[in-house]
Design an enzyme around this catalytic site. Structure first.
Site, PDB file in Angstrom:
ATOM      1  N   CYS A 267       0.838  -1.193   0.000  1.00  0.00           N
ATOM      2  CA  CYS A 267       0.000   0.000   0.000  1.00  0.00           C
ATOM      3  C   CYS A 267       0.874   1.244   0.000  1.00  0.00           C
ATOM      4  CB  CYS A 267      -0.912  -0.005   1.227  1.00  0.00           C
ATOM      5  SG  CYS A 267      -1.924   1.487   1.408  1.00  0.00           S
TER       6      CYS A 267
ATOM      7  N   CYS B  57      -8.454  -5.286  -9.983  1.00  0.00           N
ATOM      8  CA  CYS B  57      -8.024  -4.188 -10.845  1.00  0.00           C
ATOM      9  C   CYS B  57      -7.612  -3.015  -9.954  1.00  0.00           C
ATOM     10  CB  CYS B  57      -9.181  -3.803 -11.768  1.00  0.00           C
ATOM     11  SG  CYS B  57      -8.761  -2.589 -13.033  1.00  0.00           S
TER      12      CYS B  57
END
Length: 206
Positions: free
Chosen positions: A111, A183
């Site tokens: 992240c 995605c």
């Protein structure tokens, strides 16, 4: 197998999900999943409407992760404007704009907001959509919720479990062994190469 609290919606033709692995992980990650122009076109439609819808829905960012939490002002200071728009305002980057879409080294995608590991490079494949795509996240790395920000296109939103940052959506038109396509926005990710690979962390920070 990853269990979904909400149904996973596809933006293209539905496909059959197979629970049997017909190819090894390396074969899937290195091979090309045939480009789907219809999917890219639908992605373009969503880009036209997602921005305003997401801004209205997230006028106040109330997505707090399990381990990392910051005020809105702190997020703005920690992230680039592009990262903030995606991670904290559920924006969407333009397709084919992220260098991570072509990243093929072994390693871990983390992240960009809190550095929590999200995806292994072994689960990455070429979806032909222009966004970094994976067939599964690392165990316990993400949360999934129903996203109705686009009225005519219900989707399943994917967020970092650690900090609550928006990273993308998951659809049911991916390859085996899961049949899923995570995605992801490249701006929401950074890449940490595995030991022995070129020691450089690739992250788009526009």
């Amino acid at each position: 197998m990853l269990m979904h609290k909400y149904p996973v919606f596809a933006t293209a033709r539905p496909c059959r999900r197979s629970l049997q692995c017909a190819a090894t992980t390396n074969q899937v990650s290195q091979g090309d999943h045939r480009p789907m122009t219809r999917r890219v076109a639908l992605g373009g439609i969503s880009l036209l409407t997602a921005g305003s819808a997401a801004s209205a829905a997230l006028a106040k960012d109330d997505h707090i992760g399990e381990r990392v939490a910051h005020t809105d002002a702190e997020w703005k200071a920690l992230l680039s404007s592009g990262q903030y728009n995606i991670l904290r305002r559920a924006g969407t980057e333009l397709p084919f704009s992220s260098p991570l879409n072509k990243e093929k080294r072994r390693g871990t995608f983390v992240c960009a907001g809190c550095s929590a590991p999200l995806f292994s490079s072994t689960a990455k494949y070429n979806s032909g959509t222009g966004w970094p795509s994976f067939y599964e996240p690392l165990p316990g790395a993400v949360t999934e919720t129903l996203d109705l920000s686009i009225a005519f296109m219900p989707r399943t939103e994917v967020r970092c479990k650690s900090c609550g940052g928006h990273i993308g959506h998951v659809f049911n038109d991916g390859p085996e062994p899961t049949g899923l396509r995570y995605c992801m926005n490249g701006l929401a990710l950074a890449f940490n190469p595995a030991e022995g690979q070129q020691q450089k962390v690739a992250a788009a920070t526009s």
